[in-house]
Design an enzyme around this catalytic site. Structure first.
Site, PDB file in Angstrom:
ATOM      1  N   TYR A 164      -8.053 -51.332   9.712  1.00 49.78           N
ATOM      2  CA  TYR A 164      -6.837 -50.554   9.458  1.00 49.78           C
ATOM      3  C   TYR A 164      -6.113 -51.205   8.288  1.00 49.78           C
ATOM      4  CZ  TYR A 164      -7.381 -48.487  14.163  1.00 49.78           C
ATOM      5  OH  TYR A 164      -7.847 -47.816  15.272  1.00 49.78           O
ATOM      6  N   LYS A 166      -5.651 -43.078  20.634  1.00 53.05           N
ATOM      7  CA  LYS A 166      -5.288 -42.882  22.041  1.00 53.05           C
ATOM      8  C   LYS A 166      -5.488 -41.469  22.582  1.00 53.05           C
ATOM      9  CE  LYS A 166      -4.056 -47.026  22.826  1.00 53.05           C
ATOM     10  NZ  LYS A 166      -5.242 -47.774  23.214  1.00 53.05           N
ATOM     11  N   HIS A 178     -17.017 -53.058  20.625  1.00 51.53           N
ATOM     12  CA  HIS A 178     -16.262 -53.829  19.632  1.00 51.53           C
ATOM     13  C   HIS A 178     -15.374 -54.839  20.346  1.00 51.53           C
ATOM     14  CE1 HIS A 178     -16.704 -51.399  15.757  1.00 51.53           C
ATOM     15  NE2 HIS A 178     -17.628 -50.994  16.592  1.00 51.53           N
ATOM     16  N   TYR A 232      -4.272 -51.905  22.497  1.00 55.35           N
ATOM     17  CA  TYR A 232      -5.391 -51.273  21.791  1.00 55.35           C
ATOM     18  C   TYR A 232      -6.578 -51.023  22.733  1.00 55.35           C
ATOM     19  CZ  TYR A 232      -8.451 -49.984  17.963  1.00 55.35           C
ATOM     20  OH  TYR A 232      -9.294 -49.277  17.137  1.00 55.35           O
ATOM     21  N   PRO A 275      -3.284 -40.250  15.331  1.00 53.72           N
ATOM     22  CA  PRO A 275      -4.553 -40.910  15.643  1.00 53.72           C
ATOM     23  C   PRO A 275      -4.569 -42.415  15.395  1.00 53.72           C
ATOM     24  CG  PRO A 275      -4.735 -39.602  13.632  1.00 53.72           C
ATOM     25  CD  PRO A 275      -3.404 -39.290  14.216  1.00 53.72           C
TER      26      PRO A 275
HETATM   27  P1  FAD Z   1      -9.085 -30.400  23.135  1.00 48.76           P
HETATM   28  O1  FAD Z   1     -10.171 -31.343  22.751  1.00 48.76           O
HETATM   29  O2  FAD Z   1      -8.242 -29.793  22.111  1.00 48.76           O
HETATM   30  O3  FAD Z   1      -9.743 -29.273  24.053  1.00 48.76           O
HETATM   31  C1  FAD Z   1      -9.072 -28.110  24.420  1.00 48.76           C
HETATM   32  C2  FAD Z   1     -10.081 -27.000  24.606  1.00 48.76           C
HETATM   33  O4  FAD Z   1      -9.407 -25.845  25.067  1.00 48.76           O
HETATM   34  C3  FAD Z   1     -10.781 -26.622  23.317  1.00 48.76           C
HETATM   35  O5  FAD Z   1     -12.165 -26.626  23.502  1.00 48.76           O
HETATM   36  C4  FAD Z   1     -10.224 -25.224  23.004  1.00 48.76           C
HETATM   37  O6  FAD Z   1     -11.189 -24.410  22.342  1.00 48.76           O
HETATM   38  C5  FAD Z   1      -9.930 -24.717  24.403  1.00 48.76           C
HETATM   39  N1  FAD Z   1      -8.925 -23.643  24.437  1.00 48.76           N
HETATM   40  C6  FAD Z   1      -7.860 -23.456  23.651  1.00 48.76           C
HETATM   41  N2  FAD Z   1      -7.203 -22.346  24.004  1.00 48.76           N
HETATM   42  C7  FAD Z   1      -7.869 -21.807  25.044  1.00 48.76           C
HETATM   43  C8  FAD Z   1      -7.680 -20.652  25.839  1.00 48.76           C
HETATM   44  N3  FAD Z   1      -6.685 -19.816  25.619  1.00 48.76           N
HETATM   45  N4  FAD Z   1      -8.553 -20.420  26.834  1.00 48.76           N
HETATM   46  C9  FAD Z   1      -9.595 -21.259  27.063  1.00 48.76           C
HETATM   47  N5  FAD Z   1      -9.824 -22.384  26.335  1.00 48.76           N
HETATM   48  C10 FAD Z   1      -8.971 -22.641  25.339  1.00 48.76           C
HETATM   49  N6  FAD Z   1      -7.871 -38.629  18.554  1.00 48.76           N
HETATM   50  C11 FAD Z   1      -8.235 -39.861  18.265  1.00 48.76           C
HETATM   51  O7  FAD Z   1      -8.080 -40.742  19.115  1.00 48.76           O
HETATM   52  N7  FAD Z   1      -8.780 -40.139  17.044  1.00 48.76           N
HETATM   53  C12 FAD Z   1      -8.965 -39.160  16.080  1.00 48.76           C
HETATM   54  O8  FAD Z   1      -9.471 -39.426  14.996  1.00 48.76           O
HETATM   55  C13 FAD Z   1      -8.583 -37.846  16.355  1.00 48.76           C
HETATM   56  N8  FAD Z   1      -8.721 -36.840  15.446  1.00 48.76           N
HETATM   57  C14 FAD Z   1      -8.306 -35.558  15.774  1.00 48.76           C
HETATM   58  C15 FAD Z   1      -8.425 -34.516  14.852  1.00 48.76           C
HETATM   59  C16 FAD Z   1      -8.002 -33.213  15.168  1.00 48.76           C
HETATM   60  C17 FAD Z   1      -8.130 -32.099  14.148  1.00 48.76           C
HETATM   61  C18 FAD Z   1      -7.454 -32.959  16.451  1.00 48.76           C
HETATM   62  C19 FAD Z   1      -6.973 -31.554  16.820  1.00 48.76           C
HETATM   63  C20 FAD Z   1      -7.349 -34.011  17.378  1.00 48.76           C
HETATM   64  C21 FAD Z   1      -7.771 -35.313  17.045  1.00 48.76           C
HETATM   65  N9  FAD Z   1      -7.668 -36.378  17.953  1.00 48.76           N
HETATM   66  C22 FAD Z   1      -8.032 -37.627  17.640  1.00 48.76           C
HETATM   67  C23 FAD Z   1      -7.166 -36.201  19.264  1.00 48.76           C
HETATM   68  C24 FAD Z   1      -8.276 -36.027  20.289  1.00 48.76           C
HETATM   69  O9  FAD Z   1      -9.378 -35.400  19.714  1.00 48.76           O
HETATM   70  C25 FAD Z   1      -7.652 -35.207  21.389  1.00 48.76           C
HETATM   71  O10 FAD Z   1      -6.605 -35.986  21.960  1.00 48.76           O
HETATM   72  C26 FAD Z   1      -8.630 -34.777  22.461  1.00 48.76           C
HETATM   73  O11 FAD Z   1      -9.531 -33.835  21.929  1.00 48.76           O
HETATM   74  C27 FAD Z   1      -7.845 -34.144  23.614  1.00 48.76           C
HETATM   75  O12 FAD Z   1      -8.730 -33.532  24.501  1.00 48.76           O
HETATM   76  P2  FAD Z   1      -8.303 -32.243  25.282  1.00 48.76           P
HETATM   77  O13 FAD Z   1      -9.475 -31.911  26.129  1.00 48.76           O
HETATM   78  O14 FAD Z   1      -6.971 -32.445  25.906  1.00 48.76           O
HETATM   79  O15 FAD Z   1      -8.045 -31.117  24.177  1.00 48.76           O
HETATM   80  C1  PHB Z   2     -12.279 -42.428  14.357  1.00 52.87           C
HETATM   81  O1  PHB Z   2     -13.318 -43.105  14.304  1.00 52.87           O
HETATM   82  O2  PHB Z   2     -12.285 -41.196  14.194  1.00 52.87           O
HETATM   83  C2  PHB Z   2     -10.995 -43.123  14.606  1.00 52.87           C
HETATM   84  C3  PHB Z   2     -10.998 -44.462  14.951  1.00 52.87           C
HETATM   85  C4  PHB Z   2      -9.799 -45.109  15.177  1.00 52.87           C
HETATM   86  C5  PHB Z   2      -8.613 -44.419  15.048  1.00 52.87           C
HETATM   87  C6  PHB Z   2      -8.619 -43.076  14.712  1.00 52.87           C
HETATM   88  C7  PHB Z   2      -9.818 -42.422  14.484  1.00 52.87           C
HETATM   89  O3  PHB Z   2      -7.442 -45.076  15.243  1.00 52.87           O
END
Ligand code: FAD
Ligand code: PHB
Length: 389
Positions: A200, A296, A72, A384, A292
């Site tokens: 947005y 980021k 994009h 962004y 979200p």
């Molecule tokens: P996570 O992806 O949370 O991974 C952590 C992992 O650790 C998981 O697999 C979990 O099962 C595991 N875990 C937990 N506890 C334990 C334990 N005790 N022992 C072993 N493993 C464990 N960001 C965006 O930019 N746009 C979005 O639209 C967006 N939507 C989101 C929606 C939701 C519901 C959530 C929760 C987050 C969203 N985010 C979004 C944020 C983005 O997905 C996260 O910032 C990203 O997943 C972070 O990655 P991570 O690996 O740090 O954590």
């Molecule tokens: C998404 O596609 O899930 C998405 C895209 C942009 C955002 C948040 C979520 O700012």
């Protein structure tokens, strides 16, 4: 069992870290609480910054991303249905790539299996021991057996609800937090996106976002109240409300279809500092959460683990802790820049329950300034597409 680094969590942070360490000749074991299918079933982020794409390329998992991801070069904003396009590439020479977190996770998992990077799923971590010494131990249970892994370091990549952050004595951690008085209701559907760019939209009925996963799969979000329940939103109600918020020109291109997934996420900003306690390092959502709106969360997880892999490589090269000591400050500088940007986007685009007419006017003036000023657009574009890692 013994390894150099135990990684808790197989989300984007943990998986990418295992690859970065492997490239730097450092052995690791991932412990993940859930099954691979469960991890791959979570629908989350969709936008990859330029720097995240480069990191995925660096560890050799970029092929499908480049083939299937959608680049994009612009992003759109709406105010009361009027559309404004911000040309990211023309303004700052960088783009973002739309490629779902699920796909990033799948690519990292598949490449990890091919390389034989150890990952143990459905492992229930029971305790992190001797974290404040140079011989930490992680104890976990799997299939009824308790196993101890001795290691040099523990990487806490286990998300917001993991065990790493709570393992740090509260007197050693400072938490900065803001909860927003609303959530996002998300819907995923196999329909072509309403707009070729992410859109947005700020409206008097609340915020809406038109996003996508591919040219045939769309992801839409509606600002909703915190006590909203998914079953109160049958598909037709969601599509009707989305139409009202995005304005006529986008609504004319909305294609409706059955929801493949629908969920509600609360919005919050959260940072725990520092990102280190003894031999335990926090990265990704375990250490910080952003709303979200700025897209980021996943990108910060990637930059954190890049800095951490560099710091660990520095330790094994020099056997001094100089680079490990610098990890927290280095990562937090970028974290706070994204916390600020995500807070700003959230504050400008959503309706707050206690909004006065004055604050709504300020929001409108801010967006109007953005739409008119190339300087303001450059600031938005620079943030962004992602600040340099
Ligand atoms: P996570 O992806 O949370 O991974 C952590 C992992 O650790 C998981 O697999 C979990 O099962 C595991 N875990 C937990 N506890 C334990 C334990 N005790 N022992 C072993 N493993 C464990 N960001 C965006 O930019 N746009 C979005 O639209 C967006 N939507 C989101 C929606 C939701 C519901 C959530 C929760 C987050 C969203 N985010 C979004 C944020 C983005 O997905 C996260 O910032 C990203 O997943 C972070 O990655 P991570 O690996 O740090 O954590
Ligand atoms: C998404 O596609 O899930 C998405 C895209 C942009 C955002 C948040 C979520 O700012």
């Amino acid at each position: 069992m013994r390894t150099q680094v135990v990684i808790l969590g197989a989300g984007p942070a943990g998986l990418l870290l295992s690859h970065l360490l492997h490239k730097r000749g450092i052995a690791s074991v991932i412990l993940e609480r859930r099954s691979p299918d469960y991890v791959l079933g979570r629908i989350r982020a969709g936008v990859l910054e330029h720097g995240t794409v480069e990191l995925l390329d660096e560890v050799g998992v970029g092929a499908r991303l480049h083939a299937e991801g959608v680049v994009h070069s612009a992003v759109e904003f709406g105010l009361d249905g009027h559309r404004h396009r911000i040309e990211l590439e023309a303004l700052v020479g960088r783009t973002v790539t739309v490629y779902g977190q699920t796909e990033v996770t799948r690519d990292l998992m598949d490449a990890g299996s091919r390389l034989g990077l150890p990952a143990i799923y459905e492992a229930n971590v029971l305790a992190l021991e001797h974290v404040d010494s140079d011989q930490p131990v992680v104890r976990y249970a799997k299939d009824g057996t308790v196993v101890a892994i001795h290691c040099d370091f523990i990487a806490g990549c286990d998300g917001y609800h993991g065990v790493s952050r709570p393992a740090i004595p509260s007197a050693k951690l400072t938490v900065y937090e803001r909860s927003y008085p609303f959530g996002w209701l998300g819907l995923l559907a196999d329909v072509p996106p309403a707009s070729d760019a992410l859109y947005y939209a700020s409206s008097d009925r609340g915020f809406a976002l038109c996003s996508m996963r591919s040219r045939s799969r769309s992801r839409y979000y509606l600002q909703c109240s915190l006590d909203e329940r998914v079953d109160a939103w049958p598909d037709a109600r969601f599509w009707d409300e989305l139409e009202r918020r995005v304005g006529e020109t986008v609504a004319a291109h909305l294609v409706r279809g059955p929801a493949l997934e629908k969920s509600i996420a609360p919005l919050r900003s959260f940072v725990a500092e520092p990102l280190r306690f003894g031999r335990l390092f926090l990265a990704g959502d375990a250490a910080h959460i952003v709303p979200p709106t700025g897209a980021k969360g996943l990108n910060l997880a990637a930059s954190d683990v890049y800095y951490l892999s560099e710091a660990l490589a520095g330790y094994y090269r020099s056997r001094t802790e100089r680079e490990l000591d610098a990890y927290s400050e280095r990562a937090l500088r970028r974290v706070w820049a994204s916390v600020r940007f995500s807070w700003w986007m959230t504050s400008q685009l959503h309706r707050f329950p206690d909004d006065s007419e004055f604050s709504r006017r300020i929001q409108r003036a801010e967006l109007d300034y953005l739409f008119r000023s190339p300087h303001a657009q450059r600031v938005l574009a620079e943030n962004y597409v992602g600040l340099p890692i």
